[in-house]
Design a protein around this motif. Structure first.
Motif, PDB file in Angstrom:
ATOM      1  N   ASN A 102       9.050  -5.390   1.695  1.00 57.29           N
ATOM      2  CA  ASN A 102       9.784  -6.546   1.165  1.00 57.29           C
ATOM      3  C   ASN A 102       9.955  -6.472  -0.357  1.00 57.29           C
ATOM      4  OD1 ASN A 102      10.138  -7.609   3.715  1.00 57.29           O
ATOM      5  ND2 ASN A 102       8.374  -8.992   3.596  1.00 57.29           N
ATOM      6  N   HIS A 106       8.471 -13.638   5.797  1.00 54.53           N
ATOM      7  CA  HIS A 106       9.404 -12.702   5.145  1.00 54.53           C
ATOM      8  C   HIS A 106      10.272 -13.416   4.122  1.00 54.53           C
ATOM      9  CE1 HIS A 106       8.705  -8.895   7.185  1.00 54.53           C
ATOM     10  NE2 HIS A 106       8.236  -9.672   8.141  1.00 54.53           N
ATOM     11  N   ARG A 108       0.801  -1.237   0.000  1.00 55.73           N
ATOM     12  CA  ARG A 108       0.000   0.000   0.000  1.00 55.73           C
ATOM     13  C   ARG A 108       0.828   1.278   0.000  1.00 55.73           C
ATOM     14  NH1 ARG A 108      -4.851   0.651   4.339  1.00 55.73           N
ATOM     15  NH2 ARG A 108      -3.101   0.405   5.773  1.00 55.73           N
TER      16      ARG A 108
HETATM   17  C1  UD1 Z   1       3.652  -4.233   4.831  1.00 55.52           C
HETATM   18  C2  UD1 Z   1       5.064  -3.643   4.990  1.00 55.52           C
HETATM   19  C3  UD1 Z   1       5.018  -2.462   5.957  1.00 55.52           C
HETATM   20  C4  UD1 Z   1       3.995  -1.450   5.503  1.00 55.52           C
HETATM   21  C5  UD1 Z   1       2.650  -2.145   5.368  1.00 55.52           C
HETATM   22  C6  UD1 Z   1       1.562  -1.206   4.912  1.00 55.52           C
HETATM   23  C7  UD1 Z   1       6.933  -5.250   4.818  1.00 55.52           C
HETATM   24  C8  UD1 Z   1       7.980  -5.941   5.581  1.00 55.52           C
HETATM   25  N1  UD1 Z   1       5.987  -4.627   5.551  1.00 55.52           N
HETATM   26  O1  UD1 Z   1       3.269  -4.739   6.100  1.00 55.52           O
HETATM   27  O2  UD1 Z   1       6.282  -1.850   5.990  1.00 55.52           O
HETATM   28  O3  UD1 Z   1       3.918  -0.416   6.456  1.00 55.52           O
HETATM   29  O4  UD1 Z   1       2.793  -3.207   4.400  1.00 55.52           O
HETATM   30  O5  UD1 Z   1       0.335  -1.857   4.936  1.00 55.52           O
HETATM   31  O6  UD1 Z   1       6.960  -5.254   3.602  1.00 55.52           O
HETATM   32  N2  UD1 Z   1      -2.986  -9.141   3.900  1.00 55.52           N
HETATM   33  C9  UD1 Z   1      -4.251  -9.205   3.373  1.00 55.52           C
HETATM   34  N3  UD1 Z   1      -4.475  -8.561   2.189  1.00 55.52           N
HETATM   35  C10 UD1 Z   1      -3.523  -7.871   1.524  1.00 55.52           C
HETATM   36  C11 UD1 Z   1      -2.224  -7.837   2.081  1.00 55.52           C
HETATM   37  C12 UD1 Z   1      -1.963  -8.457   3.265  1.00 55.52           C
HETATM   38  O7  UD1 Z   1      -5.153  -9.810   3.941  1.00 55.52           O
HETATM   39  O8  UD1 Z   1      -3.817  -7.294   0.453  1.00 55.52           O
HETATM   40  C13 UD1 Z   1      -2.715  -9.787   5.194  1.00 55.52           C
HETATM   41  C14 UD1 Z   1      -2.077 -11.128   5.046  1.00 55.52           C
HETATM   42  O9  UD1 Z   1      -2.588 -11.988   5.982  1.00 55.52           O
HETATM   43  C15 UD1 Z   1      -0.622 -10.897   5.373  1.00 55.52           C
HETATM   44  C16 UD1 Z   1      -0.711  -9.734   6.353  1.00 55.52           C
HETATM   45  O10 UD1 Z   1      -1.845  -8.969   5.937  1.00 55.52           O
HETATM   46  O11 UD1 Z   1       0.000 -12.007   5.889  1.00 55.52           O
HETATM   47  C17 UD1 Z   1       0.505  -8.885   6.356  1.00 55.52           C
HETATM   48  O12 UD1 Z   1       0.837  -8.473   5.028  1.00 55.52           O
HETATM   49  P1  UD1 Z   1       2.365  -8.181   4.612  1.00 55.52           P
HETATM   50  O13 UD1 Z   1       2.438  -7.611   3.254  1.00 55.52           O
HETATM   51  O14 UD1 Z   1       3.195  -9.374   4.914  1.00 55.52           O
HETATM   52  O15 UD1 Z   1       2.819  -7.094   5.662  1.00 55.52           O
HETATM   53  P2  UD1 Z   1       2.071  -5.810   6.242  1.00 55.52           P
HETATM   54  O16 UD1 Z   1       1.823  -6.020   7.676  1.00 55.52           O
HETATM   55  O17 UD1 Z   1       0.920  -5.377   5.381  1.00 55.52           O
END
Ligand code: UD1
Length: 373
Positions: A99, A69, A10
């Motif tokens: 990431n 990660h 995002r």
């Molecule tokens: C990621 C970034 C963080 C940023 C944040 C903004 C890394 C290490 N972290 O964290 O720096 O501030 O994005 O939002 O890259 N999920 C959904 N739908 C989606 C995306 C994610 O349901 O469209 C859920 C999934 O269960 C996923 C969890 O959110 O496992 C976390 O998503 P992830 O992209 O791993 O990290 P964020 O916490 O979003």
């Protein structure tokens, strides 16, 4: 010159949209491709931003989705390498600290393709945050380091980066904000929330909340400290809490749904699109967050911001802006919120080169590098 612009999560979308548009003005000089890794994939975490920010469909969508990660970074690398081999860009531009940023940068340098890092040089000096590792690794391998504030230049110099690689271009997220502000001004989100939740939200009578840092929301204790503070603050103000998927899952996992339901003054909603979220920020009494970008946007809007973190990679929002760090303790959060509610809020100014012209400066730089300017 062929350039890839990488988006994944995002906070990348509002940084790349203005840069994409600016490069597109010079189609004769630059062939620009938008690459979406698919790190964020939900309609509300991704698609809505493409619509609100007038971004075209990505040229390549890698569809990597969620994962640990290691798995997520590896999958992005595996998929993006194929694109690089097929499409052969001259430059890859990555943004921020997610990431997708480090994965795509690493792929490119290993294929001897030049990498520019947008939002370079920011440091929290907290290596327990995945984003700090992503920042350090990306800066260490990039050929061009584009900084949003001069503390970034200093950090890079301290790490031994040569001056000719570092360029202070300003904060590109503010470009999106300046370009979309007219639409944000007329957003109907407050009226919609009032109708849906039978509230009387108006300018200055609510606090806007976002939370998603693992350090705040991945443990039951951390989340409880925060929700207990919300219960008290909700006695004085309405609270609007657009929920990140990570936080949503943890609220369910730790059994906090009842506590949330008890807070009748709290609006718990899905993630919100770009204009509507800007509208909510501009009109809030104050903002409570653990995001990086919101610390900057609130400084631009002059709205007080309480950041629930021990440190920030964006210290200029504290030294010059409206931001304050707040310890993860229920009483401290309540105390800081009370001060603002009583009218003792921190005033700030807009930092240098947060002026909506960062994309222009970057594209001029690339034109000069091509020998065209
Ligand atoms: C990621 C970034 C963080 C940023 C944040 C903004 C890394 C290490 N972290 O964290 O720096 O501030 O994005 O939002 O890259 N999920 C959904 N739908 C989606 C995306 C994610 O349901 O469209 C859920 C999934 O269960 C996923 C969890 O959110 O496992 C976390 O998503 P992830 O992209 O791993 O990290 P964020 O916490 O979003």
């Amino acid at each position: 010159m062929k350039i890839h612009l990488i988006v994944g999560a995002r906070p990348n979308f509002m940084k790349m949209a203005p840069l994409y548009r600016e490069f597109k003005k010079y189609c004769d000089l630059f062939e620009v491709r938008l690459i979406h890794t698919g790190q964020h994939y939900d309609q509300k975490m991704s698609k809505v931003f493409f619509d609100d920010l007038n971004m075209p469909q990505p040229d390549f969508y890698l569809g990597v989705g969620s994962g640990s990660h290691g798995a997520q970074t590896a999958k992005i690398m595996e998929e993006y390498e194929k694109v690089l081999l097929e499409d052969k860009p001259d430059w890859v531009i990555v943004a921020g600290d997610v990431n997708s940023t480090v994965a795509c940068a690493l792929d490119a340098v290993k294929l001897h393709i030049k990498v520019a890092h947008l939002e370079a040089g920011l440091r929290s000096f907290d290596r327990s945050m995945p984003e700090e590792i992503n920042r350090l690794a990306t800066d260490a391998i990039s050929d061009l380091l584009l900084t949003p504030s001069l503390d970034g230049n200093q950090h890079l110099k301290n790490e031994g980066v040569s001056d000719d690689k570092i360029v202070f271009v300003g904060n590109i997220m503010i470009d999106s904000l300046v370009q979309q502000k007219d639409k944000a001004d007329v957003s109907e989100i407050l009226t919609q929330l009032n109708q849906q939740h039978k509230m009387k939200l108006e300018k200055g009578n609510y606090c806007l909340i976002t939370l998603h840092r693992p350090s705040n929301v991945d443990t039951k204790e951390g989340l409880k400290v925060i929700l207990d503070a919300f219960e008290k603050i909700a006695k004085d103000l309405h609270l609007i809490f657009p929920i990140h998927p990570r936080t949503q899952k943890n609220i369910e996992k730790f059994g906090f749904e009842e506590q949330i339901k008890r807070m009748t003054n709290l609006i718990f909603t899905d993630p919100i699109g770009y204009y509507d979220f800007m509208h909510l920020q501009m009109n809030a009494k104050f903002i409570l967050t653990d995001s990086g970008g919101i610390q900057e946007e609130s400084t631009y809007f002059g709205v007080p911001c309480l950041t629930l973190r021990e440190n920030t990679e964006r210290p200029i929002t504290i030294t010059e802006g409206t931001n304050q760090l707040v310890e993860l303790k229920t009483e401290t959060i309540i105390e800081k919120a009370d001060e603002i509610i009583k009218g003792n809020s921190k005033k700030g100014k807009i930092p240098d080169l947060w002026d909506g012209k960062t994309a222009e400066r970057i594209v001029s730089l690339f034109k000069r590098m091509r020998g065209e300017a």
